[in-house]
Design an enzyme around this catalytic site. Structure first.
Site, short mmCIF file in Angstrom:
data_model
loop_
_atom_site.label_atom_id
_atom_site.label_comp_id
_atom_site.label_asym_id
_atom_site.label_seq_id
_atom_site.Cartn_x
_atom_site.Cartn_y
_atom_site.Cartn_z
N PHE A 153 -29.74 51.45 46.59
CA PHE A 153 -29.56 51.35 48.30
C PHE A 153 -30.41 52.23 48.93
O PHE A 153 -30.36 53.52 48.66
CB PHE A 153 -27.97 51.58 48.60
CG PHE A 153 -27.73 51.42 50.07
CD1 PHE A 153 -27.59 49.88 50.63
CD2 PHE A 153 -27.26 52.20 50.75
CE1 PHE A 153 -27.39 49.55 51.96
CE2 PHE A 153 -26.84 51.97 52.06
CZ PHE A 153 -26.78 50.76 52.70
N ASP A 222 -23.14 55.75 42.23
CA ASP A 222 -22.55 55.30 43.70
C ASP A 222 -21.92 54.13 43.29
O ASP A 222 -22.41 53.15 42.82
CB ASP A 222 -23.79 55.09 44.70
CG ASP A 222 -23.22 54.49 46.01
OD1 ASP A 222 -22.20 53.86 46.15
OD2 ASP A 222 -24.03 54.97 46.89
N TYR A 247 -14.59 51.36 53.06
CA TYR A 247 -14.51 50.19 54.08
C TYR A 247 -14.90 48.96 53.59
O TYR A 247 -14.94 47.77 54.38
CB TYR A 247 -15.39 50.70 55.24
CG TYR A 247 -16.78 51.08 54.93
CD1 TYR A 247 -17.88 50.29 54.86
CD2 TYR A 247 -17.12 52.56 55.48
CE1 TYR A 247 -19.25 50.93 54.69
CE2 TYR A 247 -18.35 52.77 55.35
CZ TYR A 247 -19.36 52.13 54.90
OH TYR A 247 -20.73 52.66 54.63
#
Ligand SMILES: *Cc1c(COP(=O)(O)O)cnc(C)c1O
Length: 423
Positions: A153, A222, A247
């Site tokens: 990312f 991650d 989330y």
């Protein structure tokens, strides 16, 4: 006709999803029949009722923002009105607010194969990453490289580069397939995201972790696209460090806090590079020097976001009656069915950009289309919600708790119709 009006669980015809093509096509009808049979037999089917979902929408974006568990609003009301409103500051003690970061970490632990006491809920993913990259670099003072790959990312790369600079080190970014061959004695830390946020391709976590250890480096994963959807087995594979957000598949709501994992054996040797009072052995002793408290709590810096944590606590109820292995099994089956339904529809210009082999695929399926933003917008206007990663990918998250098999077949049919309309 077979697919018409089948979306709503209440039997009410859904407001947005309409199929326009002739759906009596054999291959598609067969996939739909199979989906219905799978739904009938699905042991996880009752979990769907734990979510508040708008009627007429197939929500395939839990990889970005998980849907709302019904228990969240009730729990927030309780925390706000009772704990905050009535108990006021006493809730820091009586409401156990101080202990929530560790208690919630323990609730997340089984989902990532961690032991109790190894996971802490705090900060945001980027801040947690900053802290753990710093801790790892300080633990390997003779080495100066953080190794990552181009599929990470991008924000993780910005963070890792920034954290490395602060510690006089540097970030080295290689192609995903070159990570293992790039390990040498300059590498202090290998920092990767397990699941590629674009294509869903999954790294071989066990093999990379093992190779990195052999080369004397620490490993940080991650798990943003893994937590709640893909079994990770941190302990079994000897993972040193991990971060992840709550989330996405964990459904704790926009801006909910991240979690960080530090392998128990490293608690005493790794130092929190952002030491704060809540990681102090005596937070209310107000000493001038910092002395870390025992355990993973030493990686805490500041006051926990109590309201957001209450939402997370309620969201985690969804995962109580099941296991990550069961969730993954259904997620894989949803993805496989989605891909087969797409194949059966022979949609123009639409191709599966994720691996077809579930063994190397995370929990979302990426589709390539030359006009991906237009395709996603058209599908969303018809109730099929995914998202876009420009220039040419749409992503669809296969979140087991809230989805029915029938949903993903319907979504594939709508996407195929949209692709026909755009051709
Ligand atoms: C979603 C995501 C993040 C989010 O980071 P924030 O600090 O919460 O903004 C980080 N890394 C990856 C791989 C993600 O998918």
């Amino acid at each position: 006709m077979a697919l018409r009006g089948t979306l709503s669980s209440s039997g009410v015809r859904p407001p947005t999803i309409r199929l326009v093509a002739d759906t009596r096509d054999d291959a598609r009808t067969q996939v739909l029949d199979e989906a219905r049979a799978l739904d009938e037999a699905d042991p996880l089917a009752p979990l769907r009722a734990m979510f508040s979902l708008p009627n007429g929408v197939v929500y395939l974006n839990a990889n970005s923002l998980g849907p709302l568990p019904r228990g969240v609003a009730r729990r927030l009301e309780q925390t706000v009105e009772h704990e905050w409103g009535e108990q006021l500051s006493a809730s820091w003690v009586h409401g156990d607010w101080f202990d929530e970061p560790v208690r919630l970490g323990d609730r997340i632990a089984p989902l990532i194969g961690a032991r109790a006491g190894e996971v802490l809920v705090a900060d945001t993913t980027s801040i947690a990453l900053t802290k753990l990259v710093g801790a790892a670099l300080a633990a390997r003072p003779s080495r100066h490289v953080v190794l990552s790959s181009t599929d990470n990312f991008p924000s993780d790369l910005y963070v890792a580069a920034g954290a490395a600079r602060l510690h006089g080190a540097e970030l080295r970014v290689v192609e995903p397939g070159d990570v293992r061959a790039s390990l040498d004695e300059s590498v202090a830390l290998v920092a990767l995201t397990q699941v590629d946020f674009r294509t869903g391709v999954m790294h071989d976590l066990a093999a990379i972790t093992e190779d990195a250890h052999r080369a004397g480096a620490l490993v940080l994963w991650d798990l943003c696209h893994s937590a709640g959807a893909v079994p990770v087995e941190c302990e079994a594979h000897g993972v040193d460090l991990a971060v992840g957000c709550t989330y996405k598949y964990l459904c704790a709501g926009p801006g909910s806090p991240s979690f960080l994992y530090v392998r128990q054996e490293l608690h005493d040797t790794l130092a929190n590079p952002l030491p704060g009072w809540l990681g102090h052995s005596a937070p209310f002793g107000f000493e001038l020097d910092w002395h870390p408290v025992d355990g993973v709590r030493r990686f805490m810096t500041s006051t926990p976001p109590v309201l957001a944590m209450a939402a997370l606590d309620a969201a985690l109820d969804v995962f109580d009656g099941t296991t990550i292995v069961e969730l993954r099994k259904k997620s894989v089956a949803l993805a496989d069915l989605f891909v087969r339904a797409l194949d059966a529809s022979a949609a123009p210009d639409l191709e599966v950009a994720s691996p077809r082999d579930a063994g190397v695929r995370g929990a979302h399926v990426a589709l390539g289309h030359p006009r991906a933003p237009a395709l996603a917008a058209m599908a969303a206007s018809r109730g099929v919600v995914g998202d876009v990663r420009p220039p040419d990918l749409c992503r669809f998250g296969m979140s087991a708790p809230s989805l029915r098999y029938e949903d993903v077949v319907l979504a594939a049919t709508v996407l195929a119709e949209c692709a026909h309309a755009l051709a």
